[in-house]
Structure formats: structure tokens, C-alpha cells
Design a protein around this motif. Structure first.
Motif, PDB file in Angstrom:
ATOM      1  N   GLU A 230       0.822  -1.218   0.000  1.00  0.00           N
ATOM      2  CA  GLU A 230       0.000   0.000   0.000  1.00  0.00           C
ATOM      3  C   GLU A 230       0.860   1.275   0.000  1.00  0.00           C
ATOM      4  OE1 GLU A 230      -3.050   0.056   3.129  1.00  0.00           O
ATOM      5  OE2 GLU A 230      -2.544   2.175   3.394  1.00  0.00           O
ATOM      6  N   LYS A 231       1.865   1.321   0.891  1.00  0.00           N
ATOM      7  CA  LYS A 231       2.595   2.577   1.118  1.00  0.00           C
ATOM      8  C   LYS A 231       3.942   2.655   0.400  1.00  0.00           C
ATOM      9  CE  LYS A 231      -0.049   4.493   4.448  1.00  0.00           C
ATOM     10  NZ  LYS A 231      -0.205   3.931   5.752  1.00  0.00           N
ATOM     11  N   SER A 232       4.619   1.506   0.257  1.00  0.00           N
ATOM     12  CA  SER A 232       5.991   1.567  -0.258  1.00  0.00           C
ATOM     13  C   SER A 232       6.093   1.232  -1.739  1.00  0.00           C
ATOM     14  CB  SER A 232       6.901   0.634   0.554  1.00  0.00           C
ATOM     15  OG  SER A 232       6.799   0.938   1.930  1.00  0.00           O
ATOM     16  N   GLN A 233       5.142   0.456  -2.237  1.00  0.00           N
ATOM     17  CA  GLN A 233       5.135   0.176  -3.682  1.00  0.00           C
ATOM     18  C   GLN A 233       5.126   1.482  -4.493  1.00  0.00           C
ATOM     19  OE1 GLN A 233       4.374  -3.358  -4.809  1.00  0.00           O
ATOM     20  NE2 GLN A 233       5.295  -2.532  -6.677  1.00  0.00           N
ATOM     21  N   PRO A 234       4.317   2.485  -4.084  1.00  0.00           N
ATOM     22  CA  PRO A 234       4.342   3.752  -4.836  1.00  0.00           C
ATOM     23  C   PRO A 234       5.708   4.444  -4.827  1.00  0.00           C
ATOM     24  CG  PRO A 234       2.392   3.643  -3.427  1.00  0.00           C
ATOM     25  CD  PRO A 234       3.245   2.478  -3.056  1.00  0.00           C
ATOM     26  N   VAL A 235       6.561   4.111  -3.834  1.00  0.00           N
ATOM     27  CA  VAL A 235       7.919   4.690  -3.817  1.00  0.00           C
ATOM     28  C   VAL A 235       8.722   4.130  -5.000  1.00  0.00           C
ATOM     29  CG1 VAL A 235      10.055   4.908  -2.465  1.00  0.00           C
ATOM     30  CG2 VAL A 235       7.844   4.991  -1.300  1.00  0.00           C
ATOM     31  N   GLU A 236       8.467   2.842  -5.330  1.00  0.00           N
ATOM     32  CA  GLU A 236       9.130   2.254  -6.502  1.00  0.00           C
ATOM     33  C   GLU A 236       8.753   3.056  -7.745  1.00  0.00           C
ATOM     34  OE1 GLU A 236       8.166  -1.919  -6.797  1.00  0.00           O
ATOM     35  OE2 GLU A 236       8.750  -2.321  -4.719  1.00  0.00           O
ATOM     36  N   ASP A 237       7.449   3.357  -7.868  1.00  0.00           N
ATOM     37  CA  ASP A 237       6.980   4.111  -9.042  1.00  0.00           C
ATOM     38  C   ASP A 237       7.591   5.512  -9.064  1.00  0.00           C
ATOM     39  OD1 ASP A 237       5.464   1.905  -9.617  1.00  0.00           O
ATOM     40  OD2 ASP A 237       3.697   2.664  -8.556  1.00  0.00           O
ATOM     41  N   PHE A 238       7.733   6.125  -7.873  1.00  0.00           N
ATOM     42  CA  PHE A 238       8.327   7.465  -7.769  1.00  0.00           C
ATOM     43  C   PHE A 238       9.735   7.455  -8.392  1.00  0.00           C
ATOM     44  CE2 PHE A 238      10.994  10.459  -5.375  1.00  0.00           C
ATOM     45  CZ  PHE A 238      10.249  11.634  -5.393  1.00  0.00           C
ATOM     46  N   TYR A 239      10.545   6.461  -7.995  1.00  0.00           N
ATOM     47  CA  TYR A 239      11.928   6.418  -8.508  1.00  0.00           C
ATOM     48  C   TYR A 239      11.983   5.921  -9.952  1.00  0.00           C
ATOM     49  CZ  TYR A 239      13.800   7.684  -3.979  1.00  0.00           C
ATOM     50  OH  TYR A 239      14.110   8.373  -2.828  1.00  0.00           O
ATOM     51  N   GLY A 241       9.866   6.753 -12.134  1.00  0.00           N
ATOM     52  CA  GLY A 241       9.577   7.992 -12.865  1.00  0.00           C
ATOM     53  C   GLY A 241      10.803   8.896 -12.986  1.00  0.00           C
ATOM     54  N   LEU A 242      11.695   8.820 -11.996  1.00  0.00           N
ATOM     55  CA  LEU A 242      12.920   9.645 -12.035  1.00  0.00           C
ATOM     56  C   LEU A 242      14.039   8.945 -12.814  1.00  0.00           C
ATOM     57  CD1 LEU A 242      13.153  10.962  -8.337  1.00  0.00           C
ATOM     58  CD2 LEU A 242      12.313  12.177 -10.343  1.00  0.00           C
ATOM     59  N   GLY A 243      13.758   7.714 -13.292  1.00  0.00           N
ATOM     60  CA  GLY A 243      14.774   6.965 -14.061  1.00  0.00           C
ATOM     61  C   GLY A 243      15.897   6.446 -13.179  1.00  0.00           C
ATOM     62  N   LYS A 244      15.621   6.253 -11.856  1.00  0.00           N
ATOM     63  CA  LYS A 244      16.699   5.828 -10.949  1.00  0.00           C
ATOM     64  C   LYS A 244      16.530   4.399 -10.436  1.00  0.00           C
ATOM     65  CE  LYS A 244      17.939  10.390  -9.570  1.00  0.00           C
ATOM     66  NZ  LYS A 244      18.164  11.401  -8.564  1.00  0.00           N
TER      67      LYS A 244
END
Ligand SMILES: Nc1ncnc2c1ncn2[C@@H]1O[C@H](COP(=O)(O)OP(=O)(O)O)[C@@H](O)[C@H]1O
Length: 278
Positions: A230-239, A241-244
Motif C-alpha cells: 500500500e505505502k511503499s510500492q508507490p515509492v518504486e513508481d516514484f523512482y 519515474g525519475l529513471g533511478k
């Protein structure tokens, strides 16, 4: 509503103060390196993040790489457990949160991380491998505001392997080393390969001192996995998106996985001066 707004404002102020401290620590630390660390193409020590579900082995691989790269391995889970075992004012509150498998508030975690960076700064540390932070998009945004992360390594294992690994995890209460008593053999689903992992057994002097983390029970691990999705999977998407983001599917235990991970990172265990892929 007014009370909520006031609370939100004070939380944001504390977060901003903590974020600005993180920024100061990071910039000062970069100027005071004392070890022989890996210098990335930007001319400073590497700043990497390890992401992954509970039990995937973030701590194991992050600590191996931190030794190889000459940068500190900073695990926010360890910071939480240290605070929890102290008699500090936060201890009781943290115990309840951790034993429900929930996340500690962004404000508390950023304060703990700031203190750890401050202590490292005093010792001349620079660069880092963060393990377990950021775990929410808000934490990722704060980190992104204050410093430039070079690479985010996202370790993956199937969920049934994660559960077995968490339940088999043991820690030596004296030397602090991590072991695992689980012998894992899981059939690959949907065309994925089978996964086998031999137990990582302790030496005889640790055997009688092994303890299990209080949050490594089946019910709490299930909740931690749910919260990760719920909370940390979106962090994967965040990075992503930054190509990191570099996703790495672990093929098995440490003997099979570590050489492949080093290869994917363009690192060599015996010759640690080549440049890392960022
Ligand atoms: N960045 C973070 N944000 C919020 N809570 C955290 C964070 N890092 C650690 N914690 C707390 O500490 C606990 C243990 O963290 P960790 O050792 O990283 O566990 P895991 O094996 O679940 O990855 C988490 O379940 C959570 O309560």
C-alpha cells in the motif's frame, strides 16, 4: 478542523526542520570524507537506496555493498529498534507501532535519521546506502528535496519466499549478526524459475544467543507485506519515474545472488575501484 490544520502545520514545520538538517549533514559530510569510499561520476561518495519487501534481504545486500563501497549502511529499521530498546520517551510508542506491523510516522523516522546522520557527520562519514528509507512517497519527496540519490536498487522475491525468510530469521543477541534457519524450496509460478535457499546457520558461539524479532510472526509479517504494497510500492513508481530504479530479481540465496547483483551494478568484489553503474 482548526486543530487538524494546526497539527499538520507543526508536523510540516518539524519535517522541514529535519529535512534541512538532513541537507546540512549531507553537504557537510560530502566535504569531510575520511574512509576510502567509492566516488561516483559526480565526484562524491555514492548515495544509494535499497528498496524491497520485508525479508527480501535489503540489510544483507546493503551491508555487503556498503563494505565494498566504503560508505555507511544506514537502516532505519535498526534505528527504530535501537530507540525501542532504549528507555527513551519514544520507546513505548514505537513498540506498539512496530508490533502491529505499522509504519512509524514520517516525522519520527526523519528525526531518527537526522540524528544518525549527525552522528556520522561527527565521525567524518560521507555517502550512504539507505535501507528501509524512504518507505512512503512523502519520505521520498523530502529526500529528493534535500539531496540527489544516484541509484535505487529494488530487490524482489516472491511473497511466499518472503514469509518463509522472515519466519526463519534469527539474530545473535551478542554480536548482532543475522542468520536464517529456513531451508527454502519454492516452485516458480507463471514461468518463473524455482527458488532454493540454503539456511544461513550461525557459528557455534552464537547458537545459544539467537533471538527472533518480535515483529517476525506470521500475522505481523502479513501486515507488513500488506503495508509495503500500500505505502511503499508507490515509492518504486516514484523512482521509476525519475529513471533511478534498478529492479533486481534475486535468483536464490546469497551465494547465487551476490555475484549477479555485483555484476548488474558493474562492481567486482575483489577489485572495488571500478565505477558503479548509476
Ligand atoms: N522509513 C520508515 N518509515 C516508517 N517506519 C519505518 C521506516 N523504517 C523502519 N520503520 C519501522 O521499523 C520497522 C522495522 O523496519 P525494518 O527492519 O526495515 O523491517 P522490514 O523487515 O519490514 O523491512 C517497520 O515495520 C516500521 O515499523
Amino acid at each position: 478542523m482548526a486543530a487538524l490544520t494546526r497539527l499538520f502545520r507543526s508536523t510540516t514545520t518539524t519535517q522541514n526542520a529535519a529535512a534541512s538538517f538532513i541537507h546540512r549533514s549531507l553537504t557537510t559530510a560530502a566535504a569531510t570524507q575520511s574512509v576510502t569510499p567509492r566516488i561516483d561520476p559526480k565526484g562524491r561518495n555514492v548515495q544509494w537506496v535499497f528498496l524491497g519487501c520485508p525479508g527480501v534481504g535489503k540489510g544483507t545486500y546493503a551491508s555487503r555493498l556498503s563494505a565494498l563501497l566504503g560508505v555507511p549502511h544506514i537502516a532505519t529499521g535498526d534505528l527504530v529498534r535501537e530507540e525501542l530498546s532504549s528507555s527513551g520517551p519514544l520507546s513505548k510508542q514505537l513498540e506498539e507501532i512496530v508490533n502491529q506491523g505499522k509504519l512509524v510516522s514520517d516525522e519520527i523516522i526523519i528525526n531518527l535519521l537526522s540524528k544518525r546522520l549527525e552522528a556520522g557527520e561527527a565521525k567524518g562519514e560521507s555517502g550512504f546506502i539507505l535501507d528501509g528509507f524512504p518507505r512512503t512517497v512523502r519520505q521520498a519527496e523530502i529526500l529528493n528535496e534535500v539531496t540527489d540519490i544516484d541509484l535505487v536498487v529494488n530487490l524482489k522475491l516472491p511473497e511466499n519466499v518472503l514469509m518463509e525468510k522472515c519466519l526463519g530469521r534469527r539474530i545473535c543477541s551478542q554480536c548482532g549478526k543475522n542468520f536464517n534457519v529456513a531451508s527454502i524450496n519454492v516452485k516458480g509460478e507463471n514461468g518463473n524459475p524455482d527458488i532454493s535457499m540454503a539456511p544461513l546457520l550461525p557459528p557455534s558461539n552464537c547458537v545459544s544467543k539467537l533471538i527472533t524479532r518480535s515483529d517476525d510472526t506470521e500475522a505481523i509479517v502479513s501486515e507488513r507485506l500488506r503495508i509495503y504494497n500500500e505505502k511503499s510500492q508507490p515509492v518504486e513508481d516514484f523512482y521509476r519515474g525519475l529513471g533511478k530504479l534498478m529492479v533486481f530479481d534475486l535468483p536464490g540465496g546469497i551465494p547465487e545472488s551476490l555475484p549477479k547483483l555485483l555484476e548488474a551494478l558493474n562492481l567486482d568484489e575483489n577489485e572495488d575501484k571500478r565505477s558503479a553503474t548509476a
